[in-house]
Scaffold this motif. Structure first.
Motif, PDB file in Angstrom:
ATOM      1  N   LEU A  30      80.702  33.543  27.953  1.00  0.00           N
ATOM      2  CA  LEU A  30      81.997  33.530  29.009  1.00  0.00           C
ATOM      3  C   LEU A  30      82.303  35.138  29.136  1.00  0.00           C
ATOM      4  O   LEU A  30      82.468  35.750  27.787  1.00  0.00           O
ATOM      5  N   ILE A  78      84.363  27.169  32.005  1.00  0.00           N
ATOM      6  CA  ILE A  78      83.156  27.612  31.835  1.00  0.00           C
ATOM      7  C   ILE A  78      82.111  26.349  31.670  1.00  0.00           C
ATOM      8  O   ILE A  78      80.880  25.860  31.746  1.00  0.00           O
ATOM      9  N   ALA A 135      80.728  34.636  33.745  1.00  0.00           N
ATOM     10  CA  ALA A 135      79.676  34.166  32.849  1.00  0.00           C
ATOM     11  C   ALA A 135      78.268  35.154  33.029  1.00  0.00           C
ATOM     12  O   ALA A 135      77.837  35.456  34.128  1.00  0.00           O
TER      13      ALA A 135
END
Length: 638
Positions: free
Chosen positions: A510, A532, A596
């Protein structure tokens, strides 16, 4: 009564709602109803449980769940065994549900408006019994032992005693009347007190039920008195225990065959005339003249057979208890419900000889490793176990609850008697057991033990499964933690043992978690972490193994045999991941941008020990991606 043949439809099914099945009188009546139904071309479906349900408790609420499973519209009639289900609101609810779909309702020993009420005529029989003692045997100083003070049956029988005494010009003495609470202990204390007064000694003791009467006989014999020579003793209800006692008790018993015949007669009447008016119909009790009143000579039969009967029952019970403990020991080991289910054939009690089905609900499956079919509906049930013609299978088949489809036609046709029982722990309902019953009367006491053991097993394994999930899952995201990831990876590798295997692995970070925490708070950081995790699960698909290793670090893995690898899966994964993140940013409109960094590999793998080396490769690729992201952002700032 005419025998009537029905076509092969579901309209010849009689539903029966009953509790306290372990009571021998209730079990006997169920079997008598079944026999009468079979003789007249009907089939019966019994919805039963074991609790009294005299007032709501967590356990009784769980028991009552079985009555939510009744396909009212498919029944020829619904029978409510009112004096076994001591829950007025539940009885009214069942009545209303049946009448709403024009299914006639028959009550037994409980009167309700709008129903055909079969009323057991206790009163006239009890009066005849009192007259038999006073007028037939010329007793002049009878005592009466009532049940609970205020109980309708107890007070009704007490009134009958008083009435017969007054008819015969005999005084009703309060000191000759006491309440024995229908049970041994209070009855013993009262009888002992009565016998202390030798100046006012009873020549007859009339009891409101058999249990108290048998206790009175024991106390009299202990004190050196003879029944019936010194004191006549009578009971009421005709319980199974009286056949083992000497002298054989004089009592009153309902004619169960008459009840069953009346039920069939009502159903046939409503079929011929759907507008038939509900009404109340009495069914008589009859007096069983025994030895305790002097009508029959005491037969001192050899006790050998009685002893053998009792010993055999004890041996069967002991073997059953051992089997139940063995079942609980074997089936509560571990956390996998699917592994437990596979052991069920080894542990099934010998009394369950017919076909059976076990259903579980969605909520139960959600807390175990039982796989639910895709799109499983909230109010449906899962057919978890089926025994058919001696063979056990695990169908995992979704079925509509409250439907006749839950019962195989072959089962209902062959036995013409099926039994539904609830699987629950307290008020937490797990599902149902559906059992095919034959001509032999079922041992409901042992069945109660089995059902309680099954509830313990299901509850224990479910809780162990929940604990195991906590052990292998990340609490924040629901993904696997490091421990769970390696365990699931090893399991998948075993499934593909002996095949040429391919592995896809993505190491995911992340972006800027520290910045989000510092500027917007850790709560917002948790939102980003979960986002995420959801993106990763979506990108990896159903066969993916996704884990959070801590902080902002994630891993996604997929395993296939070499000939099953999806085409362009790397591109598909990246496209899904970034599309999900872009959609989230557009929808959520946060002050920060979710992002990400990913490192991906797709290689062959032959041994579980290779995983760490492959993970390092994926990590290296991810850090390269992260560096590129930093460079791009730095150039944007310039």
């Amino acid at each position: 009564m005419s025998n009537r043949t029905h076509t092969d439809t579901k309209s010849n099914i009689i539903g029966v709602c009953v509790s306290q099945l372990q009571n021998k009188e209730n079990a006997s009546l169920m079997h008598t109803i079944y026999q009468s139904a079979r003789e007249n071309g009907y089939r019966i479906m019994v919805f039963g449980c074991f609790d009294k349900m005299d007032f709501p408790t967590p356990h009784s609420n769980g028991e009552a769940s079985i009555f939510e499973n009744i396909p009212m519209k498919d029944l020829a009639a619904l029978i409510l065994m009112g004096q076994t289900i001591l829950h007025k609101e539940l009885l009214l609810k069942l009545r209303d549900q049946a009448l709403e779909v024009n299914t006639p309702v028959i009550t037994v020993d409980y009167e309700m408006e709008g129903c055909f009420n079969i009323c057991l005529d206790y009163l006239s029989c009890f009066k005849r019994l009192v007259r038999h003692v006073i007028e037939g045997h010329h007793r002049h100083n009878p005592f009466f032992m009532a049940g609970f003070k205020g109980n309708s049956f107890s007070e009704e029988r007490l009134d009958a005693f008083r009435e017969v005494l007054q008819e015969n010009g005999m005084p009703v003495k309060p000191e000759h009347i006491a309440y024995g609470d229908f049970w041994n202990g209070p009855a013993r204390r009262i009888c002992e007190k009565w016998l202390e007064n030798t100046e006012d000694f009873p020549d007859a003791i009339i009891c409101a039920n058999d249990t108290m009467a048998l206790t009175v006989i024991n106390v009299l014999e202990e004190r050196g008195y003879h029944v019936p020579q010194d004191v006549i003793v009578t009971g009421f209800d005709g319980i199974d225990l009286i056949r083992y006692c000497i002298p054989r008790l004089t009592t009153g018993r309902v004619d169960q065959k008459k009840i069953a015949e009346q039920i069939i007669s009502i159903i046939q009447e409503t079929e011929a005339d759907p507008e038939a008016a509900p009404r109340s119909m009495p069914v008589p009790f009859h007096i069983i003249n025994g030895e305790s009143c002097g009508c029959k000579k005491i037969h001192f039969q050899t006790s050998n057979q009685h002893i053998l009967d009792v010993y055999t029952r004890m041996q069967i019970k002991q073997a059953h208890i051992e089997q139940i403990f063995h079942m609980m020991t074997e089936m509560t080991e571990g956390h996998s419900m699917m592994n437990i289910v596979k052991r069920f054939p080894e542990c099934i009690p010998d009394m369950m000889t017919g076909d059976c089905r076990i259903f579980v609900n969605r909520e139960f499956c959600r807390h175990t490793d039982i796989p639910l079919p895709k799109g499983f509906e909230e109010d449906h049930v899962l057919l978890l176990i089926e025994r058919k013609d001696g063979h056990m299978t695990i169908p995992l088949q979704e079925m509509e609850n409250h439907s006749m489809d839950m019962i195989p036609d072959k089962m209902l046709e062959r036995s013409r008697y099926v039994l539904y029982l609830p699987l629950h722990w307290q008020e937490e309902v797990y599902g149902y057991l559906l059992l095919e019953c034959g001509d032999q009367e079922l041992d409901y006491e042992r069945m109660k033990d089995f059902m309680m053991a099954m509830a313990q097993i299901l509850g224990t394994v479910k809780n162990q499964s929940k604990l195991y999930e906590m052990y292998i899952r990340d609490a924040l995201t629901g993904l696997y933690n490091r421990r769970g990831f390696y365990g699931e990876f090893a399991r998948r590798m075993r499934e593909l043992e002996g095949q040429d295997r391919r592995i896809f692995m993505a190491s995911v970070d992340l972006d800027h978690l520290k910045m989000i925490n510092d500027n917007y708070g850790h709560g917002e950081g948790d939102v980003a972490i979960r986002a995420i995790a959801d993106a990763l699960s979506e990108a990896a698909g159903e066969k993916g193994i996704c884990a959070r290793f801590g902080g902002d670090e994630y891993v996604a893995l997929c395993l296939w045999s070499a000939d099953e690898v999806p085409e362009d899966f790397v591109k598909i994964f990246e496209k899904r991941l970034h599309f999900w993140i872009d959609q989230w940013n557009a929808t959520e409109q946060k002050a920060y941008e979710l992002g990400a960094s990913t490192g991906i590999i797709m290689e062959s793998i032959q041994n579980v020990n290779e995983i760490d080396e492959l993970m390092k490769k994926a990590d290296d690729n991810m850090y390269d991606c992260k560096v590129r992201h930093h460079s791009i952002r730095a150039s944007r700032r310039e």
